[in-house]
Write a protein that holds these residues in place. Sequence first.
Motif, PDB file in Angstrom:
ATOM      1  N   HIS A 111       8.274 -17.194   8.893  1.00  0.00           N
ATOM      2  CA  HIS A 111       9.421 -17.402   9.783  1.00  0.00           C
ATOM      3  C   HIS A 111      10.135 -18.742   9.548  1.00  0.00           C
ATOM      4  CE1 HIS A 111      11.999 -16.496  13.075  1.00  0.00           C
ATOM      5  NE2 HIS A 111      11.606 -17.532  13.785  1.00  0.00           N
ATOM      6  N   GLU A 167      14.287 -12.410  16.190  1.00  0.00           N
ATOM      7  CA  GLU A 167      15.403 -13.322  15.959  1.00  0.00           C
ATOM      8  C   GLU A 167      16.034 -12.905  14.630  1.00  0.00           C
ATOM      9  OE1 GLU A 167      15.800 -18.100  16.282  1.00  0.00           O
ATOM     10  OE2 GLU A 167      14.332 -17.383  14.849  1.00  0.00           O
ATOM     11  N   TYR A 221      17.451 -13.342  11.158  1.00  0.00           N
ATOM     12  CA  TYR A 221      17.589 -14.225   9.997  1.00  0.00           C
ATOM     13  C   TYR A 221      18.386 -13.440   8.971  1.00  0.00           C
ATOM     14  CZ  TYR A 221      14.284 -18.069  11.047  1.00  0.00           C
ATOM     15  OH  TYR A 221      13.667 -19.170  11.561  1.00  0.00           O
ATOM     16  N   HIS A 233       9.346 -15.006  15.188  1.00  0.00           N
ATOM     17  CA  HIS A 233       9.896 -15.921  16.193  1.00  0.00           C
ATOM     18  C   HIS A 233       8.935 -15.997  17.378  1.00  0.00           C
ATOM     19  CE1 HIS A 233      12.895 -18.326  18.127  1.00  0.00           C
ATOM     20  NE2 HIS A 233      12.853 -17.562  19.199  1.00  0.00           N
ATOM     21  N   GLU A 234       8.723 -17.224  17.871  1.00  0.00           N
ATOM     22  CA  GLU A 234       7.642 -17.505  18.827  1.00  0.00           C
ATOM     23  C   GLU A 234       7.779 -16.803  20.176  1.00  0.00           C
ATOM     24  OE1 GLU A 234       9.731 -19.724  17.531  1.00  0.00           O
ATOM     25  OE2 GLU A 234      10.837 -20.673  19.180  1.00  0.00           O
TER      26      GLU A 234
HETATM   27 ZN    ZN Z   1      12.549 -18.540  15.334  1.00  0.00          ZN
END
Ligand code: ZN
Length: 240
Positions: free
Chosen positions: A103, A154, A156, A200-201
């Motif tokens: 990530h 998320e 990317y 993503h966390e």
């Molecule tokens: Zn992230």
Amino acid sequence: MEKKKIRVIVWNEFRHERHNEKIKKIYPEGMHSVIAKHLNSQGDIVAGCATLDEPEHGLTQEVLDTTDVIIWWGHGAHREVKDEVVARVHKRVLEGMGIICLHSSHFSKIFKALMGTSCVLNWRDGGKERIWTIEPSHPIAEGIGPYFELPGTEMYGERFDIPSPEKIIFISWYPGGEVFRSGCVWERGHGRVFYFSPGHESFPIYYDQNILKIITNAVRWTAPRIMMKQECQNVPPIEK
Ligand code: ZN
């Protein structure tokens, strides 16, 4: 004789999970613990963890000398990672240690050092992600279908400023129309590098069985076939 197990260190910045209540709920013991627990259930892998706030970020020479593969997760504190530790990890990769960058580690000092480019990418907040397997015969894609989806992620997207990968194994698609080279491999020295973008966390992505399978496959694929000391060896001249 029992086969030697692959020794893995899952390295995590481990700040979001301690400082953000929502993320702490998803990963009470950190993302690294979830990944390490899965790897340790495999039988052929023994995984430990290291985190940013430990002395030397938990990555002393002694630790690295007994590590076959390192998994890296970093985000907000890339700059806090000491250059000498980055150099130590980099040297070990050139000697043959595998590395899996997850990530937001696309912006980590170690990934940028390995790539030699800016590693910038296009991003925005969440939505769905469909991950296409475009090299189904690659060992990292073993057991993964033609595609799978993450309900929350998320985005990317391209362009991702990396040197052309030696293989692109996964490509991600998003409902916004964006695409991304989400699973790529390179070799650096004697070491193998795998970059994998999901993670993503604020989403429970490291509990997803496809994601865990890909990370496990990547551990086996990046594990060293040979470890070379980086120092020059004095080779005697050919006898005349
Ligand atoms: Zn992230």
